[in-house]
Motif scaffolding. Structure first.
Motif, short mmCIF file in Angstrom:
data_model
loop_
_atom_site.label_atom_id
_atom_site.label_comp_id
_atom_site.label_asym_id
_atom_site.label_seq_id
_atom_site.Cartn_x
_atom_site.Cartn_y
_atom_site.Cartn_z
N GLN A 196 6.82 5.08 -8.60
CA GLN A 196 5.83 4.11 -8.14
C GLN A 196 6.34 2.68 -8.34
OE1 GLN A 196 1.74 4.91 -9.57
NE2 GLN A 196 2.48 6.94 -10.07
N ALA A 197 7.08 2.45 -9.42
CA ALA A 197 7.60 1.11 -9.70
C ALA A 197 8.58 0.68 -8.61
CB ALA A 197 8.28 1.08 -11.06
N VAL A 198 9.35 1.63 -8.06
CA VAL A 198 10.26 1.31 -6.96
C VAL A 198 9.47 0.84 -5.75
CG1 VAL A 198 11.92 2.28 -5.32
CG2 VAL A 198 12.08 2.88 -7.74
N ALA A 199 8.40 1.56 -5.42
CA ALA A 199 7.56 1.16 -4.27
C ALA A 199 6.96 -0.22 -4.48
CB ALA A 199 6.47 2.20 -4.05
N GLY A 243 5.79 -2.20 -1.26
CA GLY A 243 5.27 -1.12 -0.43
C GLY A 243 3.76 -1.25 -0.23
N GLN A 244 3.33 -1.02 0.99
CA GLN A 244 1.91 -1.08 1.32
C GLN A 244 1.28 0.27 1.03
OE1 GLN A 244 1.09 -1.88 5.45
NE2 GLN A 244 -1.06 -1.25 5.28
N TRP A 245 0.50 0.34 -0.04
CA TRP A 245 -0.18 1.59 -0.38
C TRP A 245 -1.31 1.83 0.62
CZ3 TRP A 245 -5.26 2.39 -2.53
CH2 TRP A 245 -5.49 3.70 -2.93
N PHE A 246 -1.19 2.92 1.37
CA PHE A 246 -2.20 3.15 2.41
C PHE A 246 -3.04 4.38 2.15
CE2 PHE A 246 1.67 5.26 3.97
CZ PHE A 246 1.21 6.51 4.34
N GLY A 247 -2.70 5.17 1.15
CA GLY A 247 -3.52 6.35 0.90
C GLY A 247 -2.93 7.28 -0.13
N GLU A 248 -3.53 8.45 -0.19
CA GLU A 248 -3.13 9.47 -1.16
C GLU A 248 -2.97 10.81 -0.48
OE1 GLU A 248 -5.14 10.40 -5.26
OE2 GLU A 248 -6.00 11.77 -3.77
N ASP A 249 -1.88 11.50 -0.82
CA ASP A 249 -1.63 12.87 -0.34
C ASP A 249 -2.10 13.86 -1.40
OD1 ASP A 249 -0.28 11.74 1.83
OD2 ASP A 249 1.64 11.81 0.77
N TRP A 250 -2.78 14.91 -0.97
CA TRP A 250 -3.16 16.00 -1.88
C TRP A 250 -2.90 17.31 -1.14
CZ3 TRP A 250 -8.55 18.39 -2.65
CH2 TRP A 250 -8.52 19.32 -3.70
N SER A 251 -2.15 18.19 -1.78
CA SER A 251 -1.85 19.48 -1.15
C SER A 251 -1.94 20.59 -2.19
CB SER A 251 -0.46 19.48 -0.51
OG SER A 251 0.55 19.29 -1.49
N ILE A 252 -2.22 21.80 -1.69
CA ILE A 252 -2.28 23.00 -2.54
C ILE A 252 -1.47 24.09 -1.84
CG2 ILE A 252 -3.74 24.74 -3.60
CD1 ILE A 252 -6.02 22.75 -3.61
#
Length: 231
Positions: free
Chosen positions: A213-216, A221-230
């Motif tokens: 996250q620190a690299v972004a 980096g423009q944080w535009f959302g969150e990914d969640w997968s199962i």
């Protein structure tokens, strides 16, 4: 977020998840997509289910996803417990997704061509093979003493080189070379080269990976959302 989903996964015409299009492996080795994906943004959510889930299950999942409000920063999806009950146990991934802007500082990073793919050896043999064959490009690296110590390449990619296409960054730095900003440098140059192709440079990671996250953040980096997968 829809571009993110179609970059992370192979999705059929019915909107169902099929495969994980991993550019680091032959297509015959691609893994099945997760059973469930939810991409959350402040403007709304995107969700997809794997093609082999029973219809009754997908109807129930779809109803739950439709009830989930737009992303609230720092909060797990409100439907998380119910989704887990429907699907049962499965490996989960959840983390932020970023769009990288044009970069003005790429540090020591250099672009790798087929002629310079040997510089990725011996540390990055798989990336070297792809660079030599012209696959998964662009490939960028920081070179020390004639050998790569950090690399970035497109590990997933969607669409042709056009405004509709996107690429997902894959970054790795050798342990002894970490802490010197090399990950940000190779990712910065990669992002510029991806944009020069006409694609959007995407960068995602898990909430637990604070170094990534620190690299972004360093690259604005423009944080535009969150990914969640199962799975």
């Amino acid at each position: 977020m829809q571009r993110q989903a179609r970059t992370l996964y192979r999705i059929d015409r019915a909107g169902r998840l099929r495969l994980i299009p991993d550019l680091t492996a032959a297509e015959s080795e691609w893994e099945p997509a997760p059973r469930f994906f939810l991409g959350r943004t402040a403007q709304g959510n995107v969700w997809h289910f794997r093609h082999d889930l029973p219809r009754q299950v997908t109807v129930e999942l779809d109803a739950l996803c439709r009830s989930e409000p737009p992303l609230q920063v720092g909060q797990e999806p409100g439907i998380a417990r119910q989704i887990r009950e429907v699907l049962g146990a499965g490996e989960e991934y959840r983390g932020p997704a970023y769009l990288l802007p044009w970069q003005t500082d790429t540090g020591q990073a250099v672009a790798i061509s087929p002629d310079t793919a040997h510089l990725l050896l011996p540390a990055f043999p798989g990336t070297a093979r792809r660079a030599l064959a012209g696959h998964g490009g662009p490939v960028t690296a920081v070179i020390e003493n004639g050998q790569a110590v950090a690399v970035c390449s497109s590990v997933r990619q969607s669409g042709p080189a056009s405004p509709g296409g996107a690429a997902e960054a894959g970054v790795f730095t050798l342990e002894q070379s970490r802490g010197q900003g090399y990950a940000a440098q190779v990712t910065a140059l990669w992002a510029n080269l991806v944009r020069a192709q006409g694609r959007l440079p995407l960068y995602s990671t898990s909430w637990e990976n604070t170094a990534s996250q620190a690299v972004a953040h360093r690259l604005n980096g423009q944080w535009f959302g969150e990914d969640w997968s199962i799975k």
